[in-house]
Design an enzyme around this catalytic site. Structure first.
Site, PDB file in Angstrom:
ATOM      1  N   PHE A 129     -13.162  -2.276  16.277  1.00  0.00           N
ATOM      2  CA  PHE A 129     -13.318  -2.718  17.479  1.00  0.00           C
ATOM      3  C   PHE A 129     -14.715  -2.595  17.746  1.00  0.00           C
ATOM      4  O   PHE A 129     -15.236  -3.597  18.569  1.00  0.00           O
ATOM      5  CB  PHE A 129     -12.482  -1.600  18.257  1.00  0.00           C
ATOM      6  CG  PHE A 129     -11.106  -1.862  18.505  1.00  0.00           C
ATOM      7  CD1 PHE A 129     -10.599  -3.055  18.085  1.00  0.00           C
ATOM      8  CD2 PHE A 129     -10.331  -0.978  19.209  1.00  0.00           C
ATOM      9  CE1 PHE A 129      -9.238  -3.424  18.151  1.00  0.00           C
ATOM     10  CE2 PHE A 129      -9.015  -1.206  19.314  1.00  0.00           C
ATOM     11  CZ  PHE A 129      -8.446  -2.470  18.746  1.00  0.00           C
ATOM     12  N   VAL A 183      -9.303   0.804  12.579  1.00  0.00           N
ATOM     13  CA  VAL A 183      -9.199   0.109  14.029  1.00  0.00           C
ATOM     14  C   VAL A 183     -10.456   0.195  14.913  1.00  0.00           C
ATOM     15  O   VAL A 183     -10.982  -0.456  15.618  1.00  0.00           O
ATOM     16  CB  VAL A 183      -7.914   0.484  14.778  1.00  0.00           C
ATOM     17  CG1 VAL A 183      -7.975   2.198  14.993  1.00  0.00           C
ATOM     18  CG2 VAL A 183      -7.738  -0.242  16.069  1.00  0.00           C
ATOM     19  N   GLY A 193      -0.724  -4.084  21.111  1.00  0.00           N
ATOM     20  CA  GLY A 193      -1.328  -3.179  21.710  1.00  0.00           C
ATOM     21  C   GLY A 193      -0.644  -1.766  21.950  1.00  0.00           C
ATOM     22  O   GLY A 193      -1.040  -0.956  22.295  1.00  0.00           O
ATOM     23  N   THR A 194       1.039  -2.144  21.619  1.00  0.00           N
ATOM     24  CA  THR A 194       1.739  -0.773  22.034  1.00  0.00           C
ATOM     25  C   THR A 194       1.785   0.086  20.659  1.00  0.00           C
ATOM     26  O   THR A 194       2.571   0.905  20.593  1.00  0.00           O
ATOM     27  CB  THR A 194       3.018  -1.375  22.419  1.00  0.00           C
ATOM     28  OG1 THR A 194       3.789  -1.907  21.477  1.00  0.00           O
ATOM     29  CG2 THR A 194       2.853  -2.184  23.533  1.00  0.00           C
ATOM     30  N   GLN A 195       1.371  -0.394  19.586  1.00  0.00           N
ATOM     31  CA  GLN A 195       1.441   0.156  18.379  1.00  0.00           C
ATOM     32  C   GLN A 195       1.059   1.757  18.482  1.00  0.00           C
ATOM     33  O   GLN A 195      -0.283   1.877  19.271  1.00  0.00           O
ATOM     34  CB  GLN A 195       0.719  -0.259  17.208  1.00  0.00           C
ATOM     35  CG  GLN A 195       0.910  -1.852  16.818  1.00  0.00           C
ATOM     36  CD  GLN A 195      -0.052  -2.665  17.450  1.00  0.00           C
ATOM     37  OE1 GLN A 195      -0.223  -2.544  18.514  1.00  0.00           O
ATOM     38  NE2 GLN A 195      -0.925  -3.553  16.707  1.00  0.00           N
ATOM     39  N   ARG A 240       3.709  -5.810  15.587  1.00  0.00           N
ATOM     40  CA  ARG A 240       2.804  -5.095  14.628  1.00  0.00           C
ATOM     41  C   ARG A 240       1.485  -6.036  14.566  1.00  0.00           C
ATOM     42  O   ARG A 240       1.408  -6.806  14.695  1.00  0.00           O
ATOM     43  CB  ARG A 240       3.464  -5.091  13.230  1.00  0.00           C
ATOM     44  CG  ARG A 240       5.103  -4.474  13.293  1.00  0.00           C
ATOM     45  CD  ARG A 240       5.426  -4.668  12.001  1.00  0.00           C
ATOM     46  NE  ARG A 240       7.176  -4.445  12.061  1.00  0.00           N
ATOM     47  CZ  ARG A 240       7.497  -2.865  11.894  1.00  0.00           C
ATOM     48  NH1 ARG A 240       6.717  -2.004  11.607  1.00  0.00           N
ATOM     49  NH2 ARG A 240       8.841  -2.763  12.082  1.00  0.00           N
ATOM     50  N   LYS A 275       1.300   4.082  -3.110  1.00  0.00           N
ATOM     51  CA  LYS A 275       1.218   5.356  -2.837  1.00  0.00           C
ATOM     52  C   LYS A 275       2.233   6.330  -3.285  1.00  0.00           C
ATOM     53  O   LYS A 275       2.228   7.518  -3.678  1.00  0.00           O
ATOM     54  CB  LYS A 275       0.806   5.932  -1.443  1.00  0.00           C
ATOM     55  CG  LYS A 275      -0.803   5.667  -0.946  1.00  0.00           C
ATOM     56  CD  LYS A 275      -1.719   6.689  -1.386  1.00  0.00           C
ATOM     57  CE  LYS A 275      -3.095   6.220  -0.933  1.00  0.00           C
ATOM     58  NZ  LYS A 275      -4.097   7.102  -1.459  1.00  0.00           N
ATOM     59  N   TYR A 286       0.938  -1.333   0.110  1.00  0.00           N
ATOM     60  CA  TYR A 286      -0.004  -0.033   0.205  1.00  0.00           C
ATOM     61  C   TYR A 286       0.808   1.215  -0.001  1.00  0.00           C
ATOM     62  O   TYR A 286       0.663   1.968  -0.728  1.00  0.00           O
ATOM     63  CB  TYR A 286      -1.028   0.025   1.073  1.00  0.00           C
ATOM     64  CG  TYR A 286      -1.842   1.206   1.342  1.00  0.00           C
ATOM     65  CD1 TYR A 286      -2.988   1.202   0.841  1.00  0.00           C
ATOM     66  CD2 TYR A 286      -1.409   2.275   2.205  1.00  0.00           C
ATOM     67  CE1 TYR A 286      -4.048   2.402   0.907  1.00  0.00           C
ATOM     68  CE2 TYR A 286      -2.164   3.498   2.207  1.00  0.00           C
ATOM     69  CZ  TYR A 286      -3.537   3.564   1.616  1.00  0.00           C
ATOM     70  OH  TYR A 286      -4.402   4.562   1.774  1.00  0.00           O
ATOM     71  N   ASN A 321      -3.673   8.908  10.164  1.00  0.00           N
ATOM     72  CA  ASN A 321      -4.674   7.968  10.260  1.00  0.00           C
ATOM     73  C   ASN A 321      -6.069   8.893  10.377  1.00  0.00           C
ATOM     74  O   ASN A 321      -6.186   9.630  11.317  1.00  0.00           O
ATOM     75  CB  ASN A 321      -4.755   6.747  11.357  1.00  0.00           C
ATOM     76  CG  ASN A 321      -3.871   5.811  11.020  1.00  0.00           C
ATOM     77  OD1 ASN A 321      -2.924   6.135  10.397  1.00  0.00           O
ATOM     78  ND2 ASN A 321      -3.876   4.828  11.938  1.00  0.00           N
TER      79      ASN A 321
END
Length: 314
Positions: A187, A183, A204-206, A274, A148, A144, A173
């Site tokens: 969720f 995301v 979860g730390t992204q 990731r 771009k 992706y 984002n």
């Protein structure tokens, strides 16, 4: 102006159309409705200053017809799913690079003066400098992001060669009402299916920067006006926020707004936590260049996330 918005029935595109119509421009939308929806632009369908063309930009004749008589093109049409690159790189090529090539081929023989392209923070890959400025090293780690960047390069080459002016906006984002992927959307849907447990891709730390779509559209149009007053053939701006937020924090906000206390189940992810192959783990764009034009976001990342959850929950 008379403007064409490619992908104008999509998430960001439809919000841009709303503002352009309110500013009394003549607006034409070209969209194949693969990711967008007529519902997003239904309020304008019968308006005398609005025209909708359903068409696939992989067909050059469709694109040539759509740019007839327009002064500026806002090119937002694209496949928005970063993750699809690992399963279907050819689709990302067709719906990001090939359609941009067709648009440029049509523009070079037309009276179009300006092209505005919404690119992505993914062109930087795992940035070596954070916050990441526009002149940072570009090394996409997803198909992706590569698509771009390829589109950006084609636009720069065509603008310099064929005499129109082009503005590239690298977006963080983007979130908000009408979004149908990402995301927060994921969720909410997961918790509606199972309120007791929430699967979270990665560890979860992204940590990334999020910009509300209202701030995004304001930024696009503000920087475009600034660009028009200048003399550059081609320029690039980041559009994002000054702060960032972790995936775990987003999960907590979504759960809180839905009045739930689910068990968080982290998949562990790939390549050091990731969410998927090609997921950029840390992203914070420098927006100093954009702010130097007089624009700044009204909401920070946390406020944008909470507002988006409220909007998507209705």
């Amino acid at each position: 102006m008379k403007v064409l918005v490619t992908g104008g029935a999509g998430f960001i595109g439809s919000h841009l159309v709303d503002t352009l119509m309110k500013e009394e421009h003549e607006v034409r939308v070209l969209d194949d409705l693969s990711a967008g929806s007529l519902e997003n632009i239904k309020r304008w369908l019968d308006h005398e200053r609005f025209e909708f063309i359903k068409g696939d930009m992989r067909d050059l004749s469709v694109v040539k017809k759509a740019i007839g008589g327009v002064d500026a093109v806002f090119h937002l049409a694209a496949n928005p799913e970063v993750r699809i690159g690992a399963q279907s790189p050819e689709l990302l090529y067709e719906t990001n690079v090939a359609i941009t090539y067709n648009l440029l081929e049509a523009i070079k023989d037309s009276a179009v003066e300006y092209l505005v392209f919404t690119s992505s923070s993914t062109v930087y890959g795992d940035a070596k400098v954070i916050p990441t400025p526009e002149d940072a090293w570009l090394e996409p780690i997803s198909v992706y992001g590569g698509a771009k960047l390829a589109a950006e390069a084609l636009i720069s080459g065509y603008a310099h060669t064929f005499g129109f002016r082009a503005l590239v906006l690298r977006l963080a984002n983007i979130i908000g009402e009408r979004s149908n992927h990402g995301v927060i959307y994921d969720f909410i849907n997961k918790l509606r299916m199972n309120p007791k447990e929430l699967e979270i891709l990665g560890d979860g730390t992204q940590k990334k920067s999020y910009l509300h779509v209202s701030d995004t559209v304001e930024g696009i149009l503000h920087i475009f006006e600034h660009f028009r007053r200048g003399a550059k053939s081609f320029d690039v701006y980041n559009l994002g926020n000054d702060d960032w937020i972790t995936v775990k924090e987003i999960a907590e906000i979504v759960s809180e707004e839905m009045k739930l206390k689910p068990l968080f189940k982290f998949t562990g992810g790939v390549d050091g936590g990731r969410g998927w192959k090609g997921d950029v783990k840390l992203m914070l764009l420098s927006i100093e260049k954009a702010k130097s034009t007089g624009w700044k976001p009204r909401m920070n990342s946390y406020e944008a996330v909470r507002r988006t959850v409220e909007e998507l929950l209705g």
